[in-house]
Design a protein around this motif. Structure first.
Motif, PDB file in Angstrom:
ATOM      1  N   GLU A 368       0.804  -1.214   0.000  1.00  0.00           N
ATOM      2  CA  GLU A 368       0.000   0.000   0.000  1.00  0.00           C
ATOM      3  C   GLU A 368       0.844   1.273   0.000  1.00  0.00           C
ATOM      4  O   GLU A 368       0.345   2.347  -0.353  1.00  0.00           O
ATOM      5  N   THR A 369       2.111   1.193   0.401  1.00  0.00           N
ATOM      6  CA  THR A 369       3.005   2.345   0.245  1.00  0.00           C
ATOM      7  C   THR A 369       3.810   2.239  -1.049  1.00  0.00           C
ATOM      8  O   THR A 369       4.696   3.064  -1.279  1.00  0.00           O
ATOM      9  N   SER A 370       3.492   1.237  -1.870  1.00  0.00           N
ATOM     10  CA  SER A 370       4.228   1.013  -3.121  1.00  0.00           C
ATOM     11  C   SER A 370       5.727   1.046  -2.857  1.00  0.00           C
ATOM     12  O   SER A 370       6.493   1.719  -3.562  1.00  0.00           O
ATOM     13  N   ALA A 371       6.156   0.287  -1.851  1.00  0.00           N
ATOM     14  CA  ALA A 371       7.532   0.383  -1.370  1.00  0.00           C
ATOM     15  C   ALA A 371       8.234  -0.971  -1.379  1.00  0.00           C
ATOM     16  O   ALA A 371       7.614  -2.019  -1.210  1.00  0.00           O
ATOM     17  N   LEU A 372       9.555  -0.904  -1.577  1.00  0.00           N
ATOM     18  CA  LEU A 372      10.456  -2.025  -1.330  1.00  0.00           C
ATOM     19  C   LEU A 372      11.226  -1.691  -0.069  1.00  0.00           C
ATOM     20  O   LEU A 372      11.886  -0.648   0.016  1.00  0.00           O
ATOM     21  N   ARG A 373      11.145  -2.585   0.922  1.00  0.00           N
ATOM     22  CA  ARG A 373      11.778  -2.316   2.210  1.00  0.00           C
ATOM     23  C   ARG A 373      12.592  -3.542   2.624  1.00  0.00           C
ATOM     24  O   ARG A 373      12.419  -4.642   2.068  1.00  0.00           O
ATOM     25  N   TRP A 374      13.463  -3.378   3.607  1.00  0.00           N
ATOM     26  CA  TRP A 374      14.271  -4.513   4.052  1.00  0.00           C
ATOM     27  C   TRP A 374      14.623  -4.377   5.523  1.00  0.00           C
ATOM     28  O   TRP A 374      14.715  -3.285   6.064  1.00  0.00           O
ATOM     29  N   ILE A 375      14.792  -5.556   6.146  1.00  0.00           N
ATOM     30  CA  ILE A 375      15.171  -5.645   7.557  1.00  0.00           C
ATOM     31  C   ILE A 375      16.545  -6.285   7.655  1.00  0.00           C
ATOM     32  O   ILE A 375      16.840  -7.277   6.986  1.00  0.00           O
ATOM     33  N   ALA A 376      17.379  -5.692   8.486  1.00  0.00           N
ATOM     34  CA  ALA A 376      18.680  -6.274   8.849  1.00  0.00           C
ATOM     35  C   ALA A 376      19.044  -5.770  10.231  1.00  0.00           C
ATOM     36  O   ALA A 376      18.806  -4.601  10.556  1.00  0.00           O
ATOM     37  N   ASP A 377      19.580  -6.665  11.063  1.00  0.00           N
ATOM     38  CA  ASP A 377      20.053  -6.300  12.411  1.00  0.00           C
ATOM     39  C   ASP A 377      18.976  -5.574  13.220  1.00  0.00           C
ATOM     40  O   ASP A 377      19.265  -4.614  13.947  1.00  0.00           O
TER      41      ASP A 377
END
Length: 609
Positions: A368-377
């Protein structure tokens, strides 16, 4: 509600671009006179709207001779304005009632809707008798319909008879709106055949070799059935051996996780009570089979556990197949875009997950935010995406690049990630090395997932084309070629508010037969934030009052107020009183306009009109 027309409001006439599920007939309020009508203002990207579709199904079955439900499709994204895309969505989600196409939000404005979804009730005489936003209204609606039946039966104004709904012809294809896919150890793929409520094992050439599930919507284990399944995750062999199953399935509409043993197709419910989550977030571990989930859309193995994209409440959850426990992994349930330590972040309908080749990153398609996101640490970062209402098809530096409602991601061995850019009909690539986005392929029909095979090929789950498509050889090598750039912004009508102090009022009326419940503390909760944050000089944060003074910055021309309200109620005079939680999220676009009103009323529940 009064028995006389005095003070009552006539429902605006139904007008739009066209009708679906009516066999070609245009419906009018005059032609529906004598029926109770529920108008469901929805848009097919919205998970809360999909929840309401399922809440309305029992009402349609119970009151089919007196009740007509009409879906009014008022789109958010540009792709949703396409009449063919709407027709596909109506079939994909099995919408069992007429749908009015409202591409320019004319009906939305006529009925004063401010949030997706909004419900409006029209009585048999054509008067608007109730309006409510959000989900969770099925019980209150049933009581209201019962009241209207009694009143209008007595007046002689109720007309019984068949519904105007005409189901579309079902096409015959091996797959029907497939959602996700995962490679299997034998070289085949397991595909969630979502509209057929089953899983299909297919070869790399797309031939179906077996099915798991009856193909009928359900949630049984013994005669396996699913309801619009989506994400699939293959467990590591040692974990699978201990757990007793090989694949975790996000059984989306059932609000469950299911385990599948590949050797014999056995299906086991492994997480979820089957009830939809309606509570307050906490950081505790729960018995996996006792916890309520909300539209799990994808699953991935990361950080030695299964991470679940809990699209229905804008969070990520975790599930431990060995300990058989589950809990919140990231997010607060606020629907917006905010990075940082994962307990405090905001997401918006996360729908795709993929773990990097080295296991260090979890990539997220935040649709819904038209986003690519990522998690690390333990921290969430945004690679591409600007907010709830900014989207488009633009390549180039990630800070300027735009996507449109992506549903899938696929991590590549070189550290880059492919994106199923669903509403752009494209495959995009983000490179962390260059921090740029390129278009790999386009002209696809709502791609919803991507799979990297053992031989290095990339397969696209082309959902609206009901097939798997192989990217042509050399396509990835040419990924640096830019696409023509197009920017969009959702043009929802903004609410003008005067600068300075403004009153936010959440109007809440308990459903008939219920009262506010203070048994476990304050019965109400209100959370307010803004995008951009500087829009609010004062008034952000959490309180237990449903009315609050906001101080709007006169130097900011406008933005979006993000409002989350909830109220706890219980049944009155019941021996075993049931408890209920009504909750609604709003993203209200506003413009700062001198001389405009200084009060913003929002209806949390409005069963009394």
């Amino acid at each position: 509600m009064s028995d006389t027309p005095q003070g009552r409001v006539r429902a605006p006439e139904l007008r739009g671009r066209g009708w679906l599920n009516t066999g070609g007939t245009d419906l009018t309020l005059a032609g529906l006179r004598g029926k109770i009508i529920i108008l469901d203002f929805w848009t097919f990207c919205c998970i809360n709207c999909l929840h309401v579709l399922d809440e309305l199904r029992p009402l349609e079955e119970k009151y089919g001779d007196v009740l007509v439900i009409i879906g009014v499709h008022s789109p958010k994204f540009e792709h949703e304005r396409d009449p063919d895309a709407l027709a596909a969505a109506v079939e994909r989600y099995g919408v069992p009632h007429p749908v009015l196409d409202d591409p320019d939000l004319l009906m939305w404005q006529q009925y004063a809707a401010k949030a997706w979804p909004t419900l409006a009730v029209v009585d048999p005489e054509g008067y608007l008798v109730a309006s409510m936003a959000g989900e969770g209204h099925a019980e209150g609606l049933a009581r209201l319909v019962d009241e209207l039946i009694v009143r209008h039966d007595a007046k002689g104004t109720l007309r019984r008879g068949d519904s105007p709904y005409v189901p579309p012809a079902e096409a015959e294809t091996p797959l029907r709106f497939p959602g996700k896919a995962v490679p299997l150890p034998n070289g085949n793929l397991l595909v969630s055949d979502s509209a057929r409520h089953s899983l299909a094992e297919v070869t790399l050439d797309g031939d179906v070799v077996r099915r798991i599930g009856t193909g009928v919507r359900g949630r049984a284990d013994d005669a396996p059935s699913f309801s619009e399944p989506q994400g699939l995750c293959l467990l590591p062999p040692h974990t699978a051996e201990i757990a007793g199953y090989d694949v975790v399935v996000a059984d989306t509409v059932n609000h469950l996780l299911r385990g599948v043993k590949l050797s014999d197709g056995t299906v086991t419910t492994i997480a979820g009570s089957g009830r939809q989550w309606r509570s307050a977030p906490d950081g505790h571990a729960h018995d996996a089979l006792a916890v309520d989930l909300s539209s799990p859309w994808d699953v991935a193995w990361y950080d030695e556990k299964v991470v679940v994209a809990m699209a229905g409440i804008h969070q990520l959850w975790w599930f431990d197949p060995i300990k058989r426990t589950a809990g919140v992994y990231a997010g607060t349930t606020v629907e917006a875009l905010r990075d940082g330590p994962i307990p405090d972040v905001w997401m918006a309908q996360p729908s795709g997950l993929a773990t990097s080749a080295d296991g260090s990153r979890l990539w997220i398609a935040d649709s819904e935010t038209s986003a690519l996101r990522w998690i690390a640490d333990g921290e969430l970062h945004t690679a591409v995406g600007q907010g709830l209402f900014d989207f488009g098809h633009m390549d180039g530096p990630a800070a300027q690049a735009l996507l449109q409602h992506p549903l899938g991601v696929c991590a590549l061995p070189d550290g880059s990630v492919l994106i199923a850019d669903t509403y752009n009909g494209a495959v995009r690539r983000y490179s962390p090395d260059t921090d740029e986005v390129t278009t790999v392929d386009r002209g696809l029909a709502e791609p919803s997932d991507l799979v990297l095979t053992a031989d290095g090929a990339v397969l696209v789950v082309e959902s609206a084309a009901h097939r798997l498509t192989r990217l042509a050889p050399g396509t990835l090598e040419a990924a640096g070629v830019s696409a023509d750039g197009t920017r969009h912004r959702t043009e929802r009508p903004a609410t003008p508010l005067a600068p300075g102090d403004a009153t936010l009022d959440i109007i809440f009326t308990p459903a008939p037969g219920q009262k506010l419940d203070e048994t476990f503390g304050p019965s109400t909760r209100l959370v307010v934030s803004a995008s951009p944050p500087e829009l609010l000089l004062d008034g952000a944060g959490t309180t237990t009052d449903l009315s609050r003074t906001l101080r709007l910055n006169p130097d900011v021309p406008g933005g979006v107020l993000q409002v989350v309200a909830q109220a706890a109620t219980c049944d009155i005079d019941a021996e075993h009183a049931a408890c209920h939680l009504t909750r609604q999220d709003w993203g209200v676009p506003i413009t700062i306009t001198p001389g405009a009103p200084s009060r913003l009323p929002l209806i949390l529940r409005g069963l009394d009109g």
